[in-house]
Structure formats: structure tokens, C-alpha cells
Design a protein around this motif. Sequence first.
Motif, PDB file in Angstrom:
ATOM      1  N   VAL A 240      -8.436  42.200  19.840  1.00 45.66           N
ATOM      2  CA  VAL A 240      -8.882  41.725  21.144  1.00 45.66           C
ATOM      3  C   VAL A 240      -9.544  40.364  20.960  1.00 45.66           C
ATOM      4  O   VAL A 240     -10.453  40.220  20.134  1.00 45.66           O
ATOM      5  CB  VAL A 240      -9.890  42.712  21.770  1.00 45.66           C
ATOM      6  CG1 VAL A 240     -10.457  42.156  23.067  1.00 45.66           C
ATOM      7  CG2 VAL A 240      -9.216  44.058  22.021  1.00 45.66           C
TER       8      VAL A 240
ATOM      9  N   THR B  93     -11.559  43.553  28.196  1.00 52.23           N
ATOM     10  CA  THR B  93     -10.386  44.372  27.899  1.00 52.23           C
ATOM     11  C   THR B  93     -10.653  45.824  28.270  1.00 52.23           C
ATOM     12  O   THR B  93     -11.727  46.356  27.996  1.00 52.23           O
ATOM     13  CB  THR B  93     -10.037  44.288  26.397  1.00 52.23           C
ATOM     14  OG1 THR B  93      -9.755  42.920  26.058  1.00 52.23           O
ATOM     15  CG2 THR B  93      -8.830  45.146  26.071  1.00 52.23           C
TER      16      THR B  93
ATOM     17  N   ALA C 152      -5.636  46.931  26.478  1.00 50.33           N
ATOM     18  CA  ALA C 152      -5.366  47.170  25.056  1.00 50.33           C
ATOM     19  C   ALA C 152      -4.809  48.573  24.875  1.00 50.33           C
ATOM     20  O   ALA C 152      -5.356  49.543  25.408  1.00 50.33           O
ATOM     21  CB  ALA C 152      -6.638  46.996  24.229  1.00 50.33           C
TER      22      ALA C 152
END
Length: 462
Positions: free
Chosen positions: A253, A259, A300
Amino acid sequence: MRTMSHNLHPRSTLLFIENREKSRFWSAAAALLLKRGHDVHWLVQNPLFAAGLPGTIHILPFPINPSLLPKEQGFDEWPALVTDRGRQFFGAGSGHYAHYAAEIDHVFDTVQPHLVIGEATLFHELLATQIALSRAIAFVHPTGERYPQNRFVMFEGLTQNAYVESGHAPSFEDAKTYVANVVSGHETLAYMKGAGPVVRIRKLLWWMLTRSRVFAGRLMGERFNTPTLARKWQLSQIRSACCRKWDELAREVPTGEKTILHPLQMEPEANIDVWGRPYFNQIETIRRLLNAAPAGVNIALKSNPKPKYEMSPELIAFAAANSRIILLPRSTSMDVAMSRSIGAVTVCGTVGFEAAFGKGRCISLRHPLISSTMPKLAAESPEDAVACLMSDAEAGMGSLAIGARLLQAIHARSFPGFVSDPFSNPSCLDPANIVRIADGLEVAIAKAVENRRVHVPRQVAA
């Protein structure tokens, strides 16, 4: 709920559904229930797994020429069959549904069961759940609770609603101590633990025996739950290629970017295929999360530790075409993945329970127990889940106290006993465990017998 002594339990007629190697476990429980005076029957789709089953065995005949079976309008739209793995992954089609529905219907007519005991995984089990529902006959899917691991719940039909409950719960302080052990990592799920060399060898030998039965059954005509060797090899190659492509695309990330984490669930498995409905299509769920997330917010994806058919070319292509989709390195632990996100969204993964315990932050879409007891950790849709994470700092956040209350609720709906299959865990066949399983089943049996008294039994056709 108080458990009655065995001699007070009403006599009943039980119908167990064969589920390959899992049938060996249920065979032990059925044998004990037979000794306690219950009438035991089996509905068997694969005759190679019929040997040694106690009670009366009803083997479903194979279609005479399955390649010529027409597609029966209506059967493939039955709600129970939406996620039939044979049709989804193995190319089995739906032409055999009408044949097997008629055969299962005949067994129900013959046996007139008070209670059907099986799983909601293979196509004949899914058909049986639908037929049981149409006849107002109770169908229970006994399955192990994730936490605590030494208890099992009996879900009703295709739902995650408990058919019966024990009503027993630990004290708040004891529950909080258990939850603290989960959060600290001292309590780990059995399937997450590595196996030693002796266990691995034993599992390999058992796997070889089971596979030989499965493919021998296919030679006899069982081709609806079992893929061809060529299809099995093809699926394995596809999965391996997708894993390699995932590894090529994997990245961390980016620092400073928001995220949302979405852990993938293994397919095929009832956990996502059945209990995750209507969100069993994981690519579509990811798409909806991505569309709902504000610009600049990533999604993610964390792969399952043991990926199967959810690792598909469609998933890889979708991720590669969207810069806001991040494929985390497959070695990334859940703790690390959580620490690099603002929170997670799961359909019905274990991460939802752990978040309630205070381990990370997660919104669950299909955990009825979480939805009914702690609404800040649940949402009705992927869009709502994203909105909750983005707008409410407390959404998806649990604690030891919240987790303790959840554990008490899980405990109250479940019964002592460890449900598994001998391939995964031979200890499930320990006599003491089988007694506990039978004791729990007899609570469901008592309810089913009582409910039958208010229904007029369907008459067997002349």
C-alpha cells in the motif's frame, strides 16, 4: 436450553445426507443415535462412500445417459442451486437436476424423516435442502463454530440461523478472557496452524484413498460433483498461473494513501457460496467496493492462505486494469494487512468476528449474529460498508467487552462438540466427542418431532 436425558427423547426418523469422507464422521454419530432408538436412513449420491454406514441406505441411481439429459427449465434457477460448484467450476451443467430431484423426492416420500442432517455444499445436498423446505421438514447443517473451536452450531437450511440453541453461555469475565487470548494471538484457529511431518504424511495417505474413491465413483457414473482428471488438472494450472500473475502484480500500500482491505474467501466453500449470498460473486463485490470508494481510496485484496478457484483469470484481469486495486503480497499476514488499511470489508469471513473482539477494524456484510447484536460492525451492502468506514470512526471497531458479548451469543446458540472430517482432524472421531455431537443433535431432533405434530405428513403415493 436444558438437555433431556436420552430415554426422554422422542423416537424419530433421521435422514443423513452423504458427503464423501465427511460421512465417516456422521456415521459414528448416526450409529450412536441408532443405539439410542432413532431410525437412521442415508441418502447417498456417491455409492463408493456408502460402505459401513449404519441404518438404511438409499442410493440415488445415476442417470442412464446423462449426456442426453435436457436442460430442465426452472431447476437451475432454484435458489439452493445458484452456487452449485459442479455447474460453476466442473462443467456439470444442470440437466441432471430433474432426475436427482425426482429420486430425492422419492426418498423423502419413503422415509418421511423428522429431521434431515447434511451440509449445503454438493448439488444433491442443495437439492435436498430445497425439497425439505418445500415439505416443511427441518434440514440442519451442523458446522463448527470458529470461536470457540470446541462447539458446533446447527444452521437451518441455507441460512446462518440456528435451528436450536443450547442457551448456555460463559460468564462475561470468562468470555472476555477468551477474547483477549484471541486478540493476543494465544488462541489460534486450528486450520491456521502448521502441521507436523507425521500429520502431513497421514493426510496425504488419506487424501490418496479418498481421491481413489472419488474417481472410482466417477467411472461408475458420478460426474456431477466430481470433475474429470483433465478438468481438475486444468483448474490447478489456472490457479497456479493466476498465483504467479498475482505475485508479479503484488505491491505494498503506498505510504499515505487511504486503503480499504478486502480479504478474499476460498471458493468453493459454503461459507461464501451459500452463507455469503447474495454477495457470493467476489469480483462483483470488489467492483462495488471500488465504485463506492471516493477517488483516491484504494481497495487492497488479500489472498486466502490456501487459494483455490477464487484465484481466477477474471480477478487478475480486473485487478490489473484498475490502478486503485492493490494485490498485496501473498505472504502478507492479516495483522499487517489490517495495519495498512483504514479498515476491512468482509462478506462472512472470520476477520469479522476478530474485529468484534477488538482485533482490527472490519464491516461484515453477511454475519447475522453481528448484524443483530452490533450494527456498527455490519452493513447491508458493499456501498453501505464503504460509507460506514469513511464517515464513522467507530464503525467496524470492536473491543474486549463487545467481543465478550458476541462470544456469549455464539456460545448460547451452539453445543459442545467438534465437527470435522477424519481427513482434516482424526480426533473428531473420539468417542467422547461423538457423544457430545449426538447429545446436541437430540435437542434438534426433539424440536423436529414436536414440530411434526402440527403438520399433516405427506402421504406416500400409491
